[in-house]
Scaffold this motif. Structure first.
Motif, PDB file in Angstrom:
ATOM      1  N   ASP A   1       0.853  -1.200   0.000  1.00 36.70           N
ATOM      2  CA  ASP A   1       0.000   0.000   0.000  1.00 36.70           C
ATOM      3  C   ASP A   1       0.884   1.243   0.000  1.00 36.70           C
ATOM      4  N   PRO A   2       0.830   2.021  -1.075  1.00 38.68           N
ATOM      5  CA  PRO A   2       1.709   3.205  -1.164  1.00 38.68           C
ATOM      6  C   PRO A   2       1.398   4.249  -0.093  1.00 38.68           C
ATOM      7  N   LYS A   3       0.206   4.147   0.492  1.00 41.02           N
ATOM      8  CA  LYS A   3      -0.130   5.124   1.548  1.00 41.02           C
ATOM      9  C   LYS A   3       0.627   4.843   2.844  1.00 41.02           C
ATOM     10  N   HIS A   4       1.070   3.632   2.993  1.00 44.07           N
ATOM     11  CA  HIS A   4       1.801   3.272   4.219  1.00 44.07           C
ATOM     12  C   HIS A   4       3.165   3.943   4.231  1.00 44.07           C
ATOM     13  N   LYS A   5       3.583   4.368   5.381  1.00 49.68           N
ATOM     14  CA  LYS A   5       4.934   4.958   5.488  1.00 49.68           C
ATOM     15  C   LYS A   5       5.651   4.303   6.672  1.00 49.68           C
ATOM     16  N   PRO A   6       6.971   4.290   6.634  1.00 50.55           N
ATOM     17  CA  PRO A   6       7.703   3.658   7.745  1.00 50.55           C
ATOM     18  C   PRO A   6       7.301   4.282   9.079  1.00 50.55           C
TER      19      PRO A   6
ATOM     20  N   VAL B   1       0.047   2.550   9.222  1.00 48.06           N
ATOM     21  CA  VAL B   1      -1.143   2.461   8.375  1.00 48.06           C
ATOM     22  C   VAL B   1      -2.026   3.687   8.583  1.00 48.06           C
ATOM     23  N   SER B   2      -2.201   4.047   9.827  1.00 48.75           N
ATOM     24  CA  SER B   2      -3.005   5.244  10.125  1.00 48.75           C
ATOM     25  C   SER B   2      -2.594   5.809  11.471  1.00 48.75           C
ATOM     26  N   ARG B   3      -2.956   7.049  11.680  1.00 50.70           N
ATOM     27  CA  ARG B   3      -2.632   7.717  12.947  1.00 50.70           C
ATOM     28  C   ARG B   3      -3.808   8.620  13.314  1.00 50.70           C
TER      29      ARG B   3
END
Lengths: 170, 149
Positions: free
Chosen positions: B44-49, B71-73
């Motif tokens: 998922d490109p929306k995910h970030k480290p 994934v989300s915050r």
């Protein structure tokens, strides 16, 4: 003049020597200047005391008078006993002495355990309840971190079958 | 000897002190949904480290995953003595409840709205709570909760 002779002179004056010994003592005194001088001094002393001695008449018999003195001496010599506390004081002490110690221990325990943030007496630091899964809790105090791991099946209502669906967020 | 009433007094005094530790009328928490995997890149490109602080803590635990993605915050504001619920994904939501300023109760719900876990513990600022579990393909999900206010 030795001490023994001095005592015999006094006993002679008081008439305490047996008759034969008294006669011998009278001869010895007659021959001994020191003994004569002592006898004279003792007679003078006795005479002086008798002259100044007030005549006291006891209101009761001599035996009863002395028995009173004896009882008084016995009373004064009796060691001071520790006053026996009242029965209720003993009872209270029996209850409060251990209770006081227990209270001190309890307060110490409260003060120690309450140092832990969020700790309440009789309450565990953390509690976990689950609907239908097992779990374990890992606590790293130095890192200030708690990990709760659910042994939840991977395919469930919380995380779906396909990886792309897992934790999907839009 | 300490009279027994002293115990009650001490308990009461300490209780008041504990309750009054926090200031303000609300608590603010930050909640992150994290995915643990051995893949270097998330599909998922929306995910970030995941952020460094949480990554370090995760790496200190002997877990088998090498990469963690955020994934989300969400930020959740909980009134003092109250609770607040927030959706983290289509699959899960979280409810945080303040318990007398001493503890927080974290409750997770699945996609059917059923509570799957209820966890209570003190969570002062600077501490991290991770609730986690298995995900498909030998991956894992984590919900990181920390108090920020």
């Amino acid at each position: 003049m030795n001490e023994e002779l001095q005592l015999k002179v006094q006993a002679y004056l008081d008439g305490e020597l047996p008759a034969g010994e008294g006669r011998e003592m009278a001869d010895s005194i007659a021959r001994n200047a020191d003994a004569r001088a002592l006898l004279a001094e003792l007679k003078n002393t006795r005479g002086a005391l008798k002259a100044f001695e007030a005549e006291i008449k006891l209101p009761e018999s001599r035996d009863f008078y002395w028995s009173k003195i004896e009882r008084e001496i016995g009373r004064l010599e009796k060691p001071h006993s520790i006053e026996e506390p009242a029965w209720f004081a003993v009872g209270l002490r029996r209850i409060f002495a251990p209770a006081g110690a227990l209270a001190a221990l309890l307060i110490a325990a409260i003060l120690i355990f309450r140092q832990t943030p969020g700790f309440a007496a009789g309450e565990p630091e953390s509690e976990t309840a689950f609907a239908n899964a097992d779990a374990f809790t890992y606590r790293d105090y130095s890192a200030g971190m708690t990990l709760v791991w659910l042994s939840y099946p991977a395919e469930n209502g919380f995380a779906d079958f396909l990886p792309s669906d897992t934790l999907k967020y839009e | 000897m300490l009279p027994l009433f002293m115990i009650g007094w001490c308990l009461h005094a300490h209780e008041v002190e504990v309750v009054e530790v926090g200031e303000g009328s609300e608590l603010k928490f930050e909640v992150q949904l994290i995915w643990g995997t051995n893949d270097k890149k998330s599909p998922d490109p929306k995910h970030k480290p995941v952020e460094l602080e949480i990554r370090k803590k995760l790496e200190d635990i002997p877990l088998k995953w090498q990469h963690y993605f955020e994934v989300s915050r969400k930020q959740i504001t909980v009134p003092k003595g109250g609770k607040a619920k927030e959706l983290l994904s289509e699959k899960c939501s979280i409810e945080i409840k303040d318990i007398e300023g001493r503890k927080v109760e974290v409750k997770l719900f699945d996609k059917h709205g059923k509570a799957v876990i209820e966890h209570k513990q003190p969570l002062p600022k600077g501490e991290l709570l991770l609730v986690s579990g298995n995900a498909p393909d030998k991956t894992a999900w984590f919900i990181a909760v920390k108090q920020i206010k």
